[in-house]
Design a protein around this motif. Structure first.
Motif, PDB file in Angstrom:
ATOM      1  N   GLU A 794       7.774  -8.177  -1.179  1.00  0.00           N
ATOM      2  CA  GLU A 794       8.136  -7.626  -2.482  1.00  0.00           C
ATOM      3  C   GLU A 794       6.915  -7.476  -3.388  1.00  0.00           C
ATOM      4  OE1 GLU A 794      11.050 -10.143  -4.147  1.00  0.00           O
ATOM      5  OE2 GLU A 794      12.584  -9.701  -2.633  1.00  0.00           O
ATOM      6  N   MET A 795       5.966  -8.414  -3.258  1.00  0.00           N
ATOM      7  CA  MET A 795       4.819  -8.414  -4.157  1.00  0.00           C
ATOM      8  C   MET A 795       3.737  -7.430  -3.745  1.00  0.00           C
ATOM      9  SD  MET A 795       4.391 -12.478  -4.913  1.00  0.00           S
ATOM     10  CE  MET A 795       2.963 -12.176  -5.939  1.00  0.00           C
ATOM     11  N   GLY A 796       3.566  -7.192  -2.463  1.00  0.00           N
ATOM     12  CA  GLY A 796       2.428  -6.335  -2.097  1.00  0.00           C
ATOM     13  C   GLY A 796       2.547  -5.699  -0.747  1.00  0.00           C
ATOM     14  N   GLY A 797       3.685  -5.507  -0.240  1.00  0.00           N
ATOM     15  CA  GLY A 797       3.828  -4.893   1.066  1.00  0.00           C
ATOM     16  C   GLY A 797       3.731  -5.929   2.156  1.00  0.00           C
ATOM     17  N   ARG A 798       3.747  -5.436   3.351  1.00  0.00           N
ATOM     18  CA  ARG A 798       3.744  -6.309   4.520  1.00  0.00           C
ATOM     19  C   ARG A 798       2.452  -7.111   4.549  1.00  0.00           C
ATOM     20  NH1 ARG A 798       6.942  -6.209   8.847  1.00  0.00           N
ATOM     21  NH2 ARG A 798       6.253  -7.205  10.759  1.00  0.00           N
ATOM     22  N   PRO A 799       2.552  -8.426   4.691  1.00  0.00           N
ATOM     23  CA  PRO A 799       1.320  -9.242   4.706  1.00  0.00           C
ATOM     24  C   PRO A 799       0.476  -8.972   5.942  1.00  0.00           C
ATOM     25  CG  PRO A 799       3.216 -10.573   5.313  1.00  0.00           C
ATOM     26  CD  PRO A 799       3.767  -9.235   4.886  1.00  0.00           C
ATOM     27  N   LYS A 800      -0.820  -9.084   5.696  1.00  0.00           N
ATOM     28  CA  LYS A 800      -1.735  -8.926   6.821  1.00  0.00           C
ATOM     29  C   LYS A 800      -1.685 -10.139   7.724  1.00  0.00           C
ATOM     30  CE  LYS A 800      -4.936  -6.174   4.057  1.00  0.00           C
ATOM     31  NZ  LYS A 800      -6.317  -6.086   3.525  1.00  0.00           N
ATOM     32  N   LYS A 801      -2.244  -9.964   8.882  1.00  0.00           N
ATOM     33  CA  LYS A 801      -2.287 -11.069   9.841  1.00  0.00           C
ATOM     34  C   LYS A 801      -3.101 -12.216   9.262  1.00  0.00           C
ATOM     35  CE  LYS A 801      -3.326 -12.166  14.628  1.00  0.00           C
ATOM     36  NZ  LYS A 801      -3.891 -11.659  15.905  1.00  0.00           N
TER      37      LYS A 801
END
Length: 815
Positions: A794-801
């Motif tokens: 919700e805050m910034g898109g799909r989290p990076k690995k």
């Protein structure tokens, strides 16, 4: 707090005891003598026996093992028994080299022959000192000398008579003056012609006179040459007479030696050289007249040092093959030394100042060397390898070995080597040498590995008891009561950290036995009792436990925050071992976890601050693997968590805190409080299996002592890996508390069992749909991770690995 999901260990599981009634005697003075010098080292003894039995100079032995396991004692005991069955090796002497004085000769003699030869040669010289002067003063020698002189005089008279006749035939006279023989013309009166008469002669007469004079002068020269030759012949004859006289005396004294050493060629050659040198330098044996001086002066006696025999290696009193144990392996101690003595302000040496080293004394037998001390002094190590490879021992100055310029010294003849060298050292030292010294495995091909423990079984116990009884008698201690022996067996298991094994660090057990004997005598006991052994053990611990008590005091006084009751989220009591060398103890430590939304994964604060070692880092990485494997099936984790050992200001290492760190992290994720009246230790796999750790006994006792000092509540205890149960040899105080149900030990096999024990919640297992049961611990963790993942989306898109937060970073190089 809900009850534990499974029962704690029973008191019988916490400590193995030995029944004193199983010992077939009341006190040790009734026991039989121990037949084996070292207990429980069958592998090492077989290897040692093989290496020594191999008749090959490339099969030397390295006895490897931990400290205080009796490595040197095993070697000495075995070698002494073996050496007694062998014949003593030959003796060695160094003698003067009459042809090359700076290269003394080495002679090999039968056992005990060195000292005999030295005495015989010394007696020979003393005999010649008396015999030779007597011969030169004998009538036979005087007669022979007179005959030579008479013959010389007769010959000289003949030469001069013939010369005089020829001179008279030519009208000349011979005058013998100090400056030589003068030729003068004779007058009619038979006297030398005067100068006036010669001047009155005609020139032709004087010319004829000069011609005759020149001829006669040639005759005189020939005559003088013949006399000179006769004098030389006389001198040679006199010298030969003296030589034959001396040889006759030497033969009279040496014929027996020649017969005795007829089969020893090198000795015969030496004796022949001695005889020839005596004959060539007999003047020193003659008596010299002391000059009359106005005041007394000491007369200088001739030196006969070159005829001495340097007894280099004397095995006359050696029983069997020599066994030489070197404790300080310097180069001179091993390879011998060339000593020097001050003379007129200078340092001089000769073959009599050669001194044997350990290799010389052990030649034909066995040499035992401490490996670490030998390597600290690298020069003897390199020289030892060279000597064993070349199979000969060359004596050189230390400075010459280093390649420095030194004053001219001796070059003694090399001695052949035939012996076995046994190095004694730690196992790690053996591996270092084997891997980094290419010559080492070519020379030391046999490894005798010493064990540090043996089985607690009937045969081993019998040998252990026999050893203790024999040791007690040898040290003239009080007899050992069967109760004391039983307690010593339990102590051996405690030192081994295993209820199924006994330690083979017998030196520690023997030290305790000495101290128990001291306390028994002080108490006035007639035999060493179990209580004396307990006193010795307690006193040893008391002397070394100041740090342990100070750390526990810091906890009880509130300087260090460790709780032993209640429950907290994200907080757990871990256990560490602090090893001081002579004393190791367990100390509890608080481990906490914090987390938040992020992508850094799990961060170990101790690692980031360079306060942890590689094994701890490995444990943190295993923790991350476990969390990913269990909870990251639906997507990457969106968290940043940190773990830390609170109030830890020194280096930590090892993976035994991995289970505690997992529990603290999962507690923070699930929001479930964890019991603070329990402490936990254990490593784990990425699949959550709890694995064995070291030091389990001191860890349990460390937490027990803290709880005992604060007051046992009955709910306190320690969680350990189930695979460590067989290692438990806990202090009797801990066992007594467990019997009274004031303390407990819980074994766990996996993380889920530990979660249930600490939280009181069911761990939960995935159903067919891959979901955990609601309300289970794993369910709560998964729900929290899912919430964090959705919040991150919700805050910034799909989290990076997520990156590996605890990836080892390069440590600064030591300056």
């Amino acid at each position: 707090m809900p009850a534990a999901p499974f029962a704690p260990l029973k008191p019988n599981d916490l400590r193995r005891t030995f029944d004193p009634t199983e010992i077939p005697f009341e006190t040790s003075d009734m026991a039989q003598e121990c037949q084996e010098a070292v207990v429980g080292q069958r592998r090492a003894k077989e290897a040692l026996e093989f290496g020594l039995a191999m008749h090959d100079m490339d099969y030397h032995v390295f006895v490897a093992g931990p400290q205080r396991t009796g490595k040197t004692h095993l070697v000495k005991s075995y070698l002494e028994d073996r050496a007694r069955q062998q014949a003593p090796p030959p003796d060695w002497v160094y003698v003067h080299n009459f042809r090359q004085p700076d290269q003394p000769r080495a002679l090999r003699l039968p056992t005990g022959g060195a000292r005999v030869l030295a005495k015989e040669v010394a007696a020979l010289v003393e005999g010649l000192k008396t015999k030779i002067p007597a011969l030169f003063e004998s009538d036979d020698y005087a007669l022979a000398k007179e005959q030579l002189l008479a013959e010389f005089k007769r010959r000289r008279t003949e030469i001069f008579s013939e010369l005089d006749r020829q001179a008279k035939e030519r009208g000349y006279l011979l005058r013998f003056e100090a400056t030589g023989i003068m030729v003068a013309p004779a007058g009619e009166d038979g006297e030398p012609m005067s100068e006036q008469a010669i001047r009155e002669m005609s020139e032709e007469e004087r010319a004829a006179l000069r011609a005759k004079s020149d001829v006669l002068q040639g005759k005189v020269t020939d005559a003088l040459r013949q006399v000179g030759a006769s004098e030389k012949e006389l001198q040679a004859a006199m010298r030969e007479l003296d030589r034959q006289t001396v040889l006759a005396a030497a033969n009279m004294l040496m014929n027996e030696l020649f017969d005795k050493y007829g089969e020893l060629r090198e000795v015969l050659v030496y004796l022949e050289q001695v005889r020839e040198d005596i004959a060539d330098n007999f003047e020193r044996f003659k008596k010299k007249e002391t000059p009359q001086l106005p005041f007394p002066m000491p007369s200088e006696e001739p030196s006969f040092r070159e005829y001495e025999v340097n007894v280099f290696v004397d095995n006359s009193e050696t029983e069997g093959a020599p066994v030489v144990v070197v404790t300080h392996p310097t180069y001179p101690n091993i390879f011998g030394r060339i000593e020097r003595q001050a003379q007129f302000g200078a340092l001089v040496t000769d073959f009599t100042l050669l001194r044997a080293g350990a290799l010389h004394r052990a030649n034909g037998g066995y040499l035992v060397l401490p490996a670490l001390d030998l390597l600290r002094l690298w020069l003897p190590w390199e020289a030892l390898k060279r000597a064993l490879k070349q199979r000969e021992l060359v004596m050189e100055d230390v400075m010459e070995q280093l390649g420095y310029m030194i004053t001219r010294s001796l070059r003694p003849e090399a001695i052949g080597l035939e012996l076995k060298v046994i190095l004694v050292g730690d196992t790690y030292l053996y591996h270092l040498l084997h891997n980094f010294d290419p010559q080492f495995p070519k020379i030391f091909k046999v490894r005798a590995q010493m064990a540090d423990r043996m089985n607690w079984a009937e045969d081993e116990v019998r040998g252990f008891l026999s050893h203790l009884c024999t040791f007690s008698r040898q040290r003239e201690m009080l007899p050992l009561h069967r109760g004391a022996l039983a307690r010593l067996i339990e102590l051996a298991a405690e030192l081994a950290d295993d209820r199924e094994r006994l330690t083979l660090r017998l030196a520690i057990v023997e030290d305790v036995l000495k101290e128990a004997d001291f306390f028994a005598r002080r108490a006035g006991h007639q035999a060493v009792q179990a209580e004396d052994v307990n006193t010795a053990v307690d006193k040893r611990r008391y002397r070394s436990s100041m740090l342990e008590e100070r750390l526990r005091e810091a906890v009880t006084r509130g300087f260090m925050n460790i709780e032993t009751k209640g429950a907290k989220v994200g907080q757990i009591n871990g256990l560490a071992v602090i090893d001081q060398g002579d004393h190791a103890f367990g100390h509890p430590g608080r481990i906490t976890a914090s987390l938040g939304l992020g992508q850094d994964g799990v961060v170990a604060i101790d690692r980031e601050s360079d306060l942890s070692g590689p094994f701890h880092t490995k444990g943190v990485l295993i923790l991350q693997g476990f969390v990913r494997d269990r909870f990251a099936g639906k997507g990457p984790l969106a968290l940043t968590a940190s773990l830390v050992f609170e109030q830890s200001y020194g280096m930590i290492d090892g993976d035994s805190a991995t289970l505690a760190e997992v529990l603290a992290l999962l507690s923070r994720l699930a929001g479930a409080p964890m019991r603070q009246d329990l402490a936990v230790t254990g490593s784990m796999s990425q699949q959550g299996q709890v694995q064995a750790i070291g030091g389990v006994n001191v860890k349990v006792e460390g937490f027990f002592r803290l709880c005992e000092e604060r007051g046992l509540t009955g709910s306190q205890g320690v969680v350990i890996p189930a695979s460590n149960v067989k290692n438990l040899m806990l202090h009797p105080d801990v066992v007594a508390a467990v019997k009274k149900k004031k303390f407990a030990i819980y074994p766990v096999e996996d993380v889920d069992q530990a979660l249930e024990l600490f939280s009181g919640l069911p761990a939960g297992q995935r159903n067919k749909l891959g979901r955990y049961a609601k309300g289970s611990f794993n369910y709560l963790v998964e729900q929290e991770l899912e919430r964090m993942r959705e919040l991150a989306l919700e805050m910034g898109g799909r989290p990076k690995k997520a990156r590996k937060a605890s990836k080892p970073k390069a440590k600064p190089k030591a300056k």
